[in-house]
Design a protein around this motif. Structure first.
Motif, short mmCIF file in Angstrom:
data_model
loop_
_atom_site.label_atom_id
_atom_site.label_comp_id
_atom_site.label_asym_id
_atom_site.label_seq_id
_atom_site.Cartn_x
_atom_site.Cartn_y
_atom_site.Cartn_z
N UNK A 20 0.84 -1.20 0.00
CA UNK A 20 0.00 0.00 0.00
C UNK A 20 0.88 1.25 0.00
N UNK A 21 1.09 1.79 -1.17
CA UNK A 21 1.79 3.07 -1.34
C UNK A 21 0.94 3.92 -2.27
N UNK A 22 0.27 4.89 -1.70
CA UNK A 22 -0.71 5.66 -2.45
C UNK A 22 -0.16 7.02 -2.86
N UNK A 23 -0.38 7.35 -4.12
CA UNK A 23 -0.03 8.65 -4.64
C UNK A 23 -1.29 9.52 -4.69
N UNK A 24 -1.13 10.84 -4.91
CA UNK A 24 -2.30 11.72 -4.88
C UNK A 24 -3.46 11.27 -5.76
N UNK A 25 -3.18 10.85 -6.99
CA UNK A 25 -4.28 10.43 -7.88
C UNK A 25 -5.01 9.22 -7.32
N UNK A 26 -4.26 8.31 -6.76
CA UNK A 26 -4.90 7.13 -6.16
C UNK A 26 -5.72 7.53 -4.94
N UNK A 27 -5.23 8.53 -4.20
CA UNK A 27 -5.95 8.98 -3.01
C UNK A 27 -7.28 9.63 -3.38
N UNK A 28 -7.32 10.37 -4.47
CA UNK A 28 -8.58 10.96 -4.93
C UNK A 28 -9.60 9.87 -5.23
N UNK A 29 -9.16 8.84 -5.96
CA UNK A 29 -10.06 7.73 -6.31
C UNK A 29 -10.48 6.97 -5.06
N UNK A 30 -9.53 6.70 -4.17
CA UNK A 30 -9.84 5.97 -2.95
C UNK A 30 -10.84 6.72 -2.08
N UNK A 31 -10.65 8.03 -1.93
CA UNK A 31 -11.54 8.82 -1.09
C UNK A 31 -12.98 8.75 -1.58
N UNK A 32 -13.16 8.89 -2.88
CA UNK A 32 -14.51 8.84 -3.45
C UNK A 32 -15.10 7.44 -3.39
N UNK A 33 -14.30 6.45 -3.82
CA UNK A 33 -14.82 5.08 -3.85
C UNK A 33 -15.12 4.54 -2.45
N UNK A 34 -14.36 4.97 -1.45
CA UNK A 34 -14.60 4.47 -0.11
C UNK A 34 -15.99 4.85 0.38
N UNK A 35 -16.39 6.10 0.14
CA UNK A 35 -17.70 6.54 0.59
C UNK A 35 -18.81 5.92 -0.25
N UNK A 36 -18.57 5.75 -1.54
CA UNK A 36 -19.59 5.16 -2.42
C UNK A 36 -19.81 3.70 -2.08
N UNK A 37 -18.71 2.95 -1.97
CA UNK A 37 -18.85 1.50 -1.75
C UNK A 37 -19.33 1.18 -0.33
N UNK A 38 -18.84 1.90 0.66
CA UNK A 38 -19.30 1.67 2.04
C UNK A 38 -20.79 1.97 2.15
#
Length: 492
Positions: A73-91
């Protein structure tokens, strides 16, 4: 051999995102066990719905971890943008399963709306007859908001500043141990935040119970007060206890506690007891609340309401709206025209950055006033150089640009959403207040349909989907979602 080939089924770029998502889903499943056990103990049929929901979530976790087992798990800014949005959508999606499979048997649109409202701590609801729900589902509604609340704090403190989005960047301009190197400290931040959050929640639960609430109500309302979520175990919301002024004052106190920056709680615990009061944002919110409460209390007293009753009701409802909790102890739309307009304005404000509350946040209004003052100075002294300071620190151009951009897109989002709702046949008050309350994550709107005495059940499914998107965008500070829609984001 199969275990070596499996990770190649997922793009190396997005595999870390999927692995983090799997961990979040696992946390959700762990919390889902609690209402499931309650329902088993009560021999309630909803236990089957939670068991099936758990099986689905754990199945998704297993598949995701299998595909990303060897991924670091090594996240770059672009991955963090996707993760932030997908986490709220999927949860939100997985959290809706017990509502679809349980006793209410909500439609997909209704269940997703309810879960998005819960996880984003908005507090809007489509449920009627909440009192008749099983204890497990009542508890689950509160737990969804509680989980959303702690997720919001960690996101605001540890993730959004790293992405140069959100108001917690202001704290990084100070010479404190909360420096720009926030991501390596995420574990410590999360642990300290959870300690404060759990402690305040426990205090709220015990206080409510000792003041006369039923045990289950005390637990659920304790969770939803600190998360500034607003779900309750009654269609009357907090109004079920309107005859007990002590509970209303306790509710006001704990809603306010959830709307203060949690990073300042931590500083106070680390030897700076005046951190909360010395913060410009906190003082600004307290001044606004005092002004609004005094004005509306006088207005109600002049209309014939006894002074203490007026103060209690006004204080509770003003704090509920400003902190974006959304509890209703009284239908304030019946108080008169001044109250309706005042509460509509207060809908947009929100609490402090780094808290569980939504809205535009107090600091953005304060910075806008600083910008206005400087502009007026420039008009008088055209060649002058004026430093802009906030909390005794210079404001960077980056923060000012961020405030201007967010404010513009916030109101643009509300306007676009209101227009789309009006196109579906909703009246002006319902469309405009519904859009505002969704993007600001407040809860109730105005009018007879979605006002404090109503709910969102009668809206068409298309409106519920639109409002769900609005709630997610508001919770994710809008720009976090909009950046994903730009072609340049997806270019290598």
């Amino acid at each position: 051999m199969a275990s070596i080939a499996v990770p190649h089924l997922v793009s190396a770029r997005w595999a870390p995102v999927l692995k983090v998502l799997a961990m979040l889903w696992l946390v959700l499943a762990a919390f889902m066990v609690v209402p499931w056990l309650v329902l088993i103990a009560e021999r309630d049929g909803d236990a089957r719905a939670f068991a099936l929901s758990l099986a689905i979530v754990m199945g998704a976790v297993a598949v995701a971890l299998l595909l990303t087992w060897r991924v670091e798990i090594e996240l770059r800014p672009r991955q963090m943008f996707v993760l932030t949005t997908l986490s709220w959508v999927t949860v939100s999606g997985f959290a809706s399963l017990p509502l679809i499979l349980g006793a209410p048997q909500l439609s997909l649109a209704d269940a997703v709306f309810e879960s998005v409202s819960a996880v984003t701590t908005t507090g809007s609801t489509v449920l009627v007859g909440i009192e008749r729900l099983s204890d497990g589902l009542k508890l689950w509604r509160g737990m969804m908001q509680w989980l959303g609340g702690v997720g919001i704090i960690v996101m605001a403190i540890a993730i959004l500043p790293f992405l140069k989005v959100g108001g917690m960047r202001l704290f990084h301009t100070e010479s404190s141990d909360w420096s720009d190197k926030v991501m390596p400290r995420t574990g410590g931040i999360a642990k300290a935040t959870m300690t404060v959050y759990v402690g305040l929640t426990g205090l709220a639960v015990v206080s409510y119970w000792l003041a006369g609430m039923l045990p289950l109500d005390a637990v659920v309302l304790g969770m939803t007060s600190l998360s500034t979520g607003g779900f309750a175990n009654s269609d009357a919301s907090f109004g079920a206890y309107a005859e007990k002024p002590l509970l209303l004052w306790l509710g006001s106190l704990f809603m306010l506690s959830g709307a203060l920056p949690f990073v300042l709680y931590i500083r106070s615990m680390r030897g700076a007891p005046s951190a909360l009061w010395c913060d410009q944002q906190v003082r600004g919110m307290l001044m606004l609340l005092t002004l609004a409460i005094v004005m509306l209390t006088i207005y109600r007293v002049m209309s014939g309401t006894p002074a203490f009753e007026a103060l209690t009701q006004v204080a509770f409802n003003v704090i509920s709206v400003v902190t974006t909790t959304g509890y209703a102890a009284d239908d304030y739309t019946l108080w008169g025209g001044l109250a309706i307009v005042a509460f509509f304005y207060l809908t947009f404000v929100g609490g402090c950055s780094g808290s569980t509350s939504g809205g535009m946040k107090i600091f953005r209004f304060q910075i806008a006033l600083l910008m206005l003052r400087n502009q007026l100075r420039f008009l008088i002294h055209g060649n002058g150089v004026f430093a802009q300071r906030y909390n005794a620190s210079l404001l960077s151009d980056e923060i000012v640009r961020g405030v201007v951009a967010f404010s513009f897109f916030f109101f643009l989002t509300v306007a676009a959403l209101a227009l789309a709702l009006a196109a579906l046949g909703l009246d002006l008050v319902t469309a405009l207040s519904g859009a505002a309350t969704a993007v600001a994550n407040v809860g109730p709107g105005l009018g007879d349909v979605i006002g404090p005495a109503g709910n969102f059940s009668s809206l068409p499914d298309a409106a519920k989907w639109l409002l769900s998107v609005g709630m997610l965008m508001g919770r994710l500070e809008i720009l976090t979602v909009l950046v994903l829609l730009t072609p340049m984001f997806w270019r290598k």
